[in-house]
Design a protein around this motif. Structure first.
Motif, PDB file in Angstrom:
ATOM      1  N   ALA A  58       0.847  -1.195   0.000  1.00 26.53           N
ATOM      2  CA  ALA A  58       0.000   0.000   0.000  1.00 26.53           C
ATOM      3  C   ALA A  58       0.881   1.243   0.000  1.00 26.53           C
ATOM      4  N   ALA A  59       1.116   1.802  -1.184  1.00 30.33           N
ATOM      5  CA  ALA A  59       2.051   2.923  -1.311  1.00 30.33           C
ATOM      6  C   ALA A  59       1.584   4.164  -0.563  1.00 30.33           C
ATOM      7  N   ALA A  60       0.287   4.258  -0.257  1.00 31.27           N
ATOM      8  CA  ALA A  60      -0.211   5.420   0.464  1.00 31.27           C
ATOM      9  C   ALA A  60       0.205   5.412   1.931  1.00 31.27           C
ATOM     10  N   PRO A 101      18.573  -6.267   5.829  1.00 30.28           N
ATOM     11  CA  PRO A 101      17.383  -6.477   4.986  1.00 30.28           C
ATOM     12  C   PRO A 101      16.813  -5.170   4.449  1.00 30.28           C
ATOM     13  N   PHE A 102      16.993  -4.085   5.190  1.00 32.13           N
ATOM     14  CA  PHE A 102      16.461  -2.795   4.748  1.00 32.13           C
ATOM     15  C   PHE A 102      17.281  -2.214   3.604  1.00 32.13           C
ATOM     16  N   MET A 103      18.577  -2.557   3.523  1.00 32.50           N
ATOM     17  CA  MET A 103      19.381  -2.078   2.398  1.00 32.50           C
ATOM     18  C   MET A 103      18.799  -2.572   1.084  1.00 32.50           C
ATOM     19  N   SER A 104      18.379  -3.839   1.039  1.00 31.26           N
ATOM     20  CA  SER A 104      17.791  -4.375  -0.185  1.00 31.26           C
ATOM     21  C   SER A 104      16.523  -3.610  -0.558  1.00 31.26           C
ATOM     22  N   MET A 105      15.661  -3.362   0.433  1.00 37.00           N
ATOM     23  CA  MET A 105      14.416  -2.636   0.180  1.00 37.00           C
ATOM     24  C   MET A 105      14.691  -1.212  -0.299  1.00 37.00           C
ATOM     25  N   LEU A 106      15.651  -0.535   0.340  1.00 33.62           N
ATOM     26  CA  LEU A 106      15.918   0.867   0.012  1.00 33.62           C
ATOM     27  C   LEU A 106      16.616   1.007  -1.332  1.00 33.62           C
ATOM     28  N   ARG A 107      17.496   0.075  -1.661  1.00 35.57           N
ATOM     29  CA  ARG A 107      18.120   0.103  -2.976  1.00 35.57           C
ATOM     30  C   ARG A 107      17.077  -0.098  -4.073  1.00 35.57           C
ATOM     31  N   GLN A 108      16.172  -1.048  -3.849  1.00 38.54           N
ATOM     32  CA  GLN A 108      15.139  -1.312  -4.851  1.00 38.54           C
ATOM     33  C   GLN A 108      14.197  -0.129  -4.999  1.00 38.54           C
ATOM     34  N   ALA A 109      13.827   0.492  -3.873  1.00 39.46           N
ATOM     35  CA  ALA A 109      12.921   1.644  -3.920  1.00 39.46           C
ATOM     36  C   ALA A 109      13.550   2.806  -4.680  1.00 39.46           C
ATOM     37  N   ALA A 110      14.849   3.039  -4.487  1.00 37.47           N
ATOM     38  CA  ALA A 110      15.529   4.114  -5.205  1.00 37.47           C
ATOM     39  C   ALA A 110      15.616   3.788  -6.695  1.00 37.47           C
ATOM     40  N   HIS A 111      15.868   2.531  -7.001  1.00 43.97           N
ATOM     41  CA  HIS A 111      15.973   2.119  -8.405  1.00 43.97           C
ATOM     42  C   HIS A 111      14.647   2.301  -9.137  1.00 43.97           C
ATOM     43  N   LEU A 112      13.558   1.928  -8.477  1.00 43.29           N
ATOM     44  CA  LEU A 112      12.235   2.009  -9.107  1.00 43.29           C
ATOM     45  C   LEU A 112      11.570   3.361  -8.928  1.00 43.29           C
ATOM     46  N   GLN A 113      12.142   4.204  -8.041  1.00 44.74           N
ATOM     47  CA  GLN A 113      11.529   5.495  -7.689  1.00 44.74           C
ATOM     48  C   GLN A 113      10.073   5.295  -7.268  1.00 44.74           C
ATOM     49  N   PRO A 122       6.620   5.544  -5.330  1.00 52.53           N
ATOM     50  CA  PRO A 122       5.961   6.713  -4.728  1.00 52.53           C
ATOM     51  C   PRO A 122       5.512   6.444  -3.296  1.00 52.53           C
ATOM     52  N   GLN A 123       6.443   6.102  -2.430  1.00 51.44           N
ATOM     53  CA  GLN A 123       6.124   5.714  -1.061  1.00 51.44           C
ATOM     54  C   GLN A 123       7.106   6.379  -0.113  1.00 51.44           C
ATOM     55  N   ASP A 124       6.586   6.994   0.942  1.00 54.09           N
ATOM     56  CA  ASP A 124       7.454   7.617   1.942  1.00 54.09           C
ATOM     57  C   ASP A 124       8.123   6.535   2.778  1.00 54.09           C
ATOM     58  N   LEU A 125       9.453   6.616   2.883  1.00 56.58           N
ATOM     59  CA  LEU A 125      10.229   5.658   3.651  1.00 56.58           C
ATOM     60  C   LEU A 125      11.141   6.408   4.613  1.00 56.58           C
ATOM     61  N   LEU A 126      11.200   5.931   5.835  1.00 58.47           N
ATOM     62  CA  LEU A 126      12.028   6.549   6.868  1.00 58.47           C
ATOM     63  C   LEU A 126      12.830   5.463   7.559  1.00 58.47           C
ATOM     64  N   LEU A 127      14.129   5.712   7.748  1.00 58.62           N
ATOM     65  CA  LEU A 127      14.997   4.783   8.476  1.00 58.62           C
ATOM     66  C   LEU A 127      15.453   5.422   9.774  1.00 58.62           C
ATOM     67  N   LEU A 128      15.197   4.745  10.892  1.00 56.23           N
ATOM     68  CA  LEU A 128      15.750   5.118  12.189  1.00 56.23           C
ATOM     69  C   LEU A 128      16.868   4.108  12.461  1.00 56.23           C
ATOM     70  N   ILE A 166       3.636   1.958   8.667  1.00 54.17           N
ATOM     71  CA  ILE A 166       3.857   0.602   9.159  1.00 54.17           C
ATOM     72  C   ILE A 166       5.337   0.499   9.538  1.00 54.17           C
ATOM     73  N   PHE A 167       5.605  -0.084  10.706  1.00 53.61           N
ATOM     74  CA  PHE A 167       6.956  -0.153  11.245  1.00 53.61           C
ATOM     75  C   PHE A 167       7.561  -1.538  11.028  1.00 53.61           C
ATOM     76  N   TYR A 168       8.873  -1.543  10.762  1.00 57.05           N
ATOM     77  CA  TYR A 168       9.641  -2.772  10.592  1.00 57.05           C
ATOM     78  C   TYR A 168      10.865  -2.689  11.494  1.00 57.05           C
ATOM     79  N   ILE A 169      11.142  -3.746  12.247  1.00 55.54           N
ATOM     80  CA  ILE A 169      12.266  -3.748  13.181  1.00 55.54           C
ATOM     81  C   ILE A 169      13.206  -4.885  12.829  1.00 55.54           C
ATOM     82  N   ALA A 170      14.516  -4.594  12.818  1.00 56.79           N
ATOM     83  CA  ALA A 170      15.533  -5.637  12.629  1.00 56.79           C
ATOM     84  C   ALA A 170      16.772  -5.265  13.422  1.00 56.79           C
ATOM     85  N   GLY A 171      17.340  -6.242  14.091  1.00 52.20           N
ATOM     86  CA  GLY A 171      18.530  -6.013  14.898  1.00 52.20           C
ATOM     87  C   GLY A 171      18.715  -7.152  15.863  1.00 52.20           C
ATOM     88  N   PRO A 172      19.590  -6.970  16.847  1.00 53.22           N
ATOM     89  CA  PRO A 172      19.752  -8.022  17.864  1.00 53.22           C
ATOM     90  C   PRO A 172      18.422  -8.320  18.541  1.00 53.22           C
TER      91      PRO A 172
END
Length: 240
Positions: free
Chosen positions: A105-107, A121-133, A135-141, A205-211
């Motif tokens: 849901a891009a909205a 795992p977020f690097m893969s998502m962010l690289r793909q999003a930049a490649h495809l441009q 239309p979805q707001d993405l934020l990394l903490l 929607i939040f996604y968490i990855a780490g120890p």
């Protein structure tokens, strides 16, 4: 899962004590951003022993021609063997698998919370999003002890310039041990940090990855920021 034969193409340092390994992408190896795979060393492809097989999130994006993983080089038999593997060596990949994928849901915005090497795992998502441009707001903490420990920090800054819908809020929690300058946030990711960061983002929607301890600690933090638990997704982190 499916076994694939590959070769080690390169390795490079992406943070202090953290290496990225580049593998030849076998024909027919298709995956989604956020998925993982097993790297298998030696002739016994069916072995499940930890000194032979290890699971890693895939750092590369589906549009790229190689497969990349990254890991802290802890003192284990597997990582010693992987680190010593000559360039060009043959090895086996088993996968892909995993379901920590970005919602469709891009909205609705996506907010990633990564601790240390949990960024993979977020690097893969962010690289793909930049490649495809997309239309979805993405934020990394993104939380690390020091800038020296922050894998892919430079590339993430570049992705901000390539994708106007992506922004990063990075924080360093042990700057007293760092030899580098840092003008950004220096505290933990707490409820106030999350509340300020998510302002203006549509129904994220939040996604968490780490120890594992970090992932569990984030749940009450998000609850304190007013985030509904149904809007929080996580998966056992692969890559240590």
């Amino acid at each position: 899962m499916t076994m694939h034969t590959t070769r080690l193409l390169a390795r490079d340092l992406v943070a202090e004590g953290t290496l990225a390994f580049h593998f030849e992408r076998p024909p027919g190896f298709e995956f989604k951003p956020g998925q993982a795979m097993d790297v298998v060393l030696g002739a016994d492809q069916t072995s499940t022993q930890p000194e032979v097989r290890h699971t890693f999130s895939i750092v590369s994006a589906p549009f790229q021609n190689e497969l990349i993983v990254a890991t802290r080089m802890r003192d284990s038999a597997f990582k010693r063997a992987l680190g010593a593997l000559p360039i060009g060596s043959a090895l086996t990949l088993d996968g892909p698998f995993g379901s920590l994928g970005l919602h469709k849901a891009a909205a609705r915005a996506g907010i990633f919370i990564a601790g240390g090497i949990g960024i993979t795992p977020f690097m893969s998502m962010l690289r793909q999003a930049a490649h495809l441009q997309t239309p979805q707001d993405l934020l990394l903490l993104y939380s690390n002890h020091r800038p020296e420990d922050a894998a892919f920090l430079g590339e993430l800054r570049q992705l901000e310039t390539l994708n106007p819908r992506f922004h990063m809020n990075a924080t360093m929690t042990q700057m007293g041990r760092s030899s580098q300058a840092w003008a950004g946030h220096t505290g933990p990711i707490d409820s106030g940090f999350v509340q300020r960061a998510m302002q203006g983002l549509p129904t994220p929607i939040f996604y968490i990855a780490g120890p594992p301890a970090m992932v569990e600690a984030m749940r009450p933090v998000l609850a304190g920021a007013g985030v509904d638990e149904d809007d929080v997704r996580s998966e056992e982190f692969f890559g240590y």
